[in-house]
Write an enzyme that holds these catalytic residues in place. Structure first.
Site, PDB file in Angstrom:
ATOM      1  N   PRO A   2     -12.109   5.555  16.510  1.00 42.44           N
ATOM      2  CA  PRO A   2     -11.223   5.313  17.525  1.00 42.44           C
ATOM      3  C   PRO A   2     -10.915   3.765  17.500  1.00 42.44           C
ATOM      4  O   PRO A   2     -11.772   3.095  18.002  1.00 42.44           O
ATOM      5  CB  PRO A   2     -11.600   6.000  18.735  1.00 42.44           C
ATOM      6  CG  PRO A   2     -12.972   6.373  18.462  1.00 42.44           C
ATOM      7  CD  PRO A   2     -13.269   6.413  16.935  1.00 42.44           C
ATOM      8  N   GLU A   3      -9.645   3.224  17.367  1.00 43.95           N
ATOM      9  CA  GLU A   3      -9.068   1.940  17.637  1.00 43.95           C
ATOM     10  C   GLU A   3      -8.033   2.183  18.514  1.00 43.95           C
ATOM     11  O   GLU A   3      -7.925   3.212  19.373  1.00 43.95           O
ATOM     12  CB  GLU A   3      -8.578   1.419  16.332  1.00 43.95           C
ATOM     13  CG  GLU A   3      -9.979   1.375  15.311  1.00 43.95           C
ATOM     14  CD  GLU A   3      -9.550   0.929  14.120  1.00 43.95           C
ATOM     15  OE1 GLU A   3      -8.609  -0.073  13.916  1.00 43.95           O
ATOM     16  OE2 GLU A   3     -10.222   1.297  12.835  1.00 43.95           O
ATOM     17  N   LYS A  61      -9.935  -1.125  22.923  1.00 42.36           N
ATOM     18  CA  LYS A  61     -10.544  -0.074  22.454  1.00 42.36           C
ATOM     19  C   LYS A  61     -11.423   0.452  23.851  1.00 42.36           C
ATOM     20  O   LYS A  61     -12.169   1.693  23.849  1.00 42.36           O
ATOM     21  CB  LYS A  61     -11.746  -0.128  21.495  1.00 42.36           C
ATOM     22  CG  LYS A  61     -11.129  -0.618  20.163  1.00 42.36           C
ATOM     23  CD  LYS A  61     -12.034  -0.829  18.965  1.00 42.36           C
ATOM     24  CE  LYS A  61     -11.700  -1.855  17.861  1.00 42.36           C
ATOM     25  NZ  LYS A  61     -12.592  -2.393  17.073  1.00 42.36           N
ATOM     26  N   HIS A 105     -23.506  18.140  20.633  1.00 43.67           N
ATOM     27  CA  HIS A 105     -23.391  16.689  20.787  1.00 43.67           C
ATOM     28  C   HIS A 105     -22.623  15.931  22.180  1.00 43.67           C
ATOM     29  O   HIS A 105     -22.308  15.076  22.510  1.00 43.67           O
ATOM     30  CB  HIS A 105     -22.449  15.916  19.853  1.00 43.67           C
ATOM     31  CG  HIS A 105     -23.012  16.209  18.318  1.00 43.67           C
ATOM     32  ND1 HIS A 105     -24.276  16.103  18.061  1.00 43.67           N
ATOM     33  CD2 HIS A 105     -22.610  16.831  17.108  1.00 43.67           C
ATOM     34  CE1 HIS A 105     -24.382  16.395  16.843  1.00 43.67           C
ATOM     35  NE2 HIS A 105     -23.245  16.934  16.457  1.00 43.67           N
ATOM     36  N   ARG A 126     -22.201  10.255  16.681  1.00 39.36           N
ATOM     37  CA  ARG A 126     -23.126   9.055  16.578  1.00 39.36           C
ATOM     38  C   ARG A 126     -23.654   8.407  17.479  1.00 39.36           C
ATOM     39  O   ARG A 126     -24.011   7.265  17.388  1.00 39.36           O
ATOM     40  CB  ARG A 126     -22.494   8.597  15.508  1.00 39.36           C
ATOM     41  CG  ARG A 126     -22.072   9.530  14.149  1.00 39.36           C
ATOM     42  CD  ARG A 126     -21.230   8.684  12.950  1.00 39.36           C
ATOM     43  NE  ARG A 126     -20.907   9.617  12.215  1.00 39.36           N
ATOM     44  CZ  ARG A 126     -19.966   9.494  11.321  1.00 39.36           C
ATOM     45  NH1 ARG A 126     -19.226   8.043  11.251  1.00 39.36           N
ATOM     46  NH2 ARG A 126     -19.420  10.403  10.412  1.00 39.36           N
ATOM     47  N   ARG A 174     -10.439 -21.671  13.940  1.00 38.37           N
ATOM     48  CA  ARG A 174     -11.557 -20.901  13.632  1.00 38.37           C
ATOM     49  C   ARG A 174     -11.880 -21.108  12.045  1.00 38.37           C
ATOM     50  O   ARG A 174     -11.179 -21.423  11.081  1.00 38.37           O
ATOM     51  CB  ARG A 174     -11.163 -19.470  13.856  1.00 38.37           C
ATOM     52  CG  ARG A 174     -11.641 -19.113  14.914  1.00 38.37           C
ATOM     53  CD  ARG A 174     -11.768 -17.749  15.356  1.00 38.37           C
ATOM     54  NE  ARG A 174     -12.782 -17.436  16.198  1.00 38.37           N
ATOM     55  CZ  ARG A 174     -13.606 -16.635  16.252  1.00 38.37           C
ATOM     56  NH1 ARG A 174     -13.835 -15.580  15.453  1.00 38.37           N
ATOM     57  NH2 ARG A 174     -14.230 -16.453  17.415  1.00 38.37           N
ATOM     58  N   ARG A 284     -19.638  -3.219   4.975  1.00 41.23           N
ATOM     59  CA  ARG A 284     -18.828  -2.169   5.144  1.00 41.23           C
ATOM     60  C   ARG A 284     -17.765  -2.152   4.037  1.00 41.23           C
ATOM     61  O   ARG A 284     -18.176  -2.701   2.847  1.00 41.23           O
ATOM     62  CB  ARG A 284     -17.956  -2.216   6.461  1.00 41.23           C
ATOM     63  CG  ARG A 284     -18.518  -1.908   7.560  1.00 41.23           C
ATOM     64  CD  ARG A 284     -18.045  -1.964   8.935  1.00 41.23           C
ATOM     65  NE  ARG A 284     -18.948  -1.588   9.972  1.00 41.23           N
ATOM     66  CZ  ARG A 284     -20.016  -2.049  10.235  1.00 41.23           C
ATOM     67  NH1 ARG A 284     -20.214  -3.545  10.043  1.00 41.23           N
ATOM     68  NH2 ARG A 284     -20.821  -1.662  11.126  1.00 41.23           N
TER      69      ARG A 284
END
Length: 298
Positions: A2-3, A61, A105, A126, A174, A284
């Site tokens: 989920p974003e 989120k 769950h 999870r 940045r 990732r």
DNA sequence: CTTTTCTCCTGTATGC
DNA sequence: TGCATACAGGAGAAAA
């Protein structure tokens, strides 16, 4: 995973099912679901009992329910506060019959005193998701304010307070890769691995390009692409690869069919036909087009 | 202060 | 068949 578009889909579903309801009882299963609530699971459950759900809000989120406490004896009213809910990577909020089997769950159940044939369940395989209570503090463009534990979050692209120019300015100073910056929820909230890769593909920028090396217009294009792809994903009900992301009725979204980069390794780029590559990134994966998004030297 | 790496979890897929 | 390993990844703590 989920974003922003998936969380917004859940928020809308919640708003249509639980707005105005009064909490009769909260049951928490296991300790992890309340790990971000310092006072512990019992306090979390207690503080919600008797409260009415006045609004369902979101930034990035994060979801939160605006809870109105019951009137105190004597007629005094306590301040509304937030029940923060984060879905993590596998959290689901399901509106179900209390008779539905719980499943392995199930982490939390919220029952209502004014609608006993329905309950709200938090299911999370999870266990990266969780719930916590926080005070609300004023914030521009947020009618109920934001939870004080979430003030570090940047506005997301769907909020009136969001400013592309401000984010571009912050990014320019940045010294990190553009993809890291997109995933940094303090700059812009709501973007995760999927939509970061989709935005970079759409803007034809490699995720390892340094923010400070990109021009203002290029940064603006990446951010505009992120907002646009998330808007289209929301229209499709979000992205689902498996049964892990579903709306409050347990249904999947369809945006996975529209992905151009994420998870597309080996398949031809929709623009130039070059096979999409997969590269390791922050333990990732990142997906990109080798031709449209050349890797920077260094 | 800024930036990067590590850790939390479990079900599914893959390799030997 | 069986066991080990990789992978998915949001976010905050810890380290650099």
């Amino acid at each position: 995973m989920p974003e922003l578009p998936e969380v917004e889909t859940v928020r809308r579903g919640l708003a249509s099912h639980v707005l105005g309801r009064t909490v009769a009882r909260v049951t928490l299963l296991g300790h992890r679901v309340a790990r971000r609530h310092p006072a512990g699971p019992a306090d979390l459950a207690d503080s919600l009992t008797g409260c009415r759900i006045d609004a369902v809000r979101r930034r990035g989120k994060y979801l939160w329910l605006v809870m109105r406490p019951p009137e105190l004896p004597g007629g005094a009213s306590a301040c509304p506060f937030a029940l923060i809910i984060h879905l993590g990577m596998s959290g689901q909020l399901l509106v179900t019959s209390p008779a539905a089997p719980p499943g392995p769950h199930l982490r939390a159940t919220i029952e209502f005193s004014d609608k006993t044939d329905t309950e709200l369940r938090f299911v999370d395989q999870r266990t990266f998701g969780g719930m916590a209570v926080a005070e609300l503090v004023p914030a521009p463009g947020q009618p109920d304010g934001v939870p004080e534990t979430l003030v570090h979050l940047g506005a997301d692209p769907f909020e009136p307070a969001y400013s592309v120019a401000a984010v571009v300015e912050a990014m320019r100073h940045r010294d990190s890769a553009i993809k890291r910056a997109l995933l940094d929820q303090r700059l812009v909230s709501g973007i995760g691995n999927i939509y970061a890769d989709e935005a970079l593909w759409a803007a034809k920028v490699h995720g390892q390009r340094s923010c400070s090396a990109l021009t203002r217009p290029a940064l603006g294009r990446v951010l505009a692409a992120a907002a646009q792809v998330m808007e289209r994903a929301l229209e499709a009900g979000g992205t689902s690869f498996d049964a892990l992301y579903v709306n409050v009725n347990g249904a999947s979204g369809y945006f996975d069919r529209s992905l151009n980069a994420y998870g597309q390794a080996g398949r031809p780029c929709a623009r130039c036909g070059t096979p999409i590559r997969r590269e390791p990134f922050m333990n990732r994966s990142s997906y990109s087009c080798p031709r449209c998004q050349p890797r920077p030297r260094r």
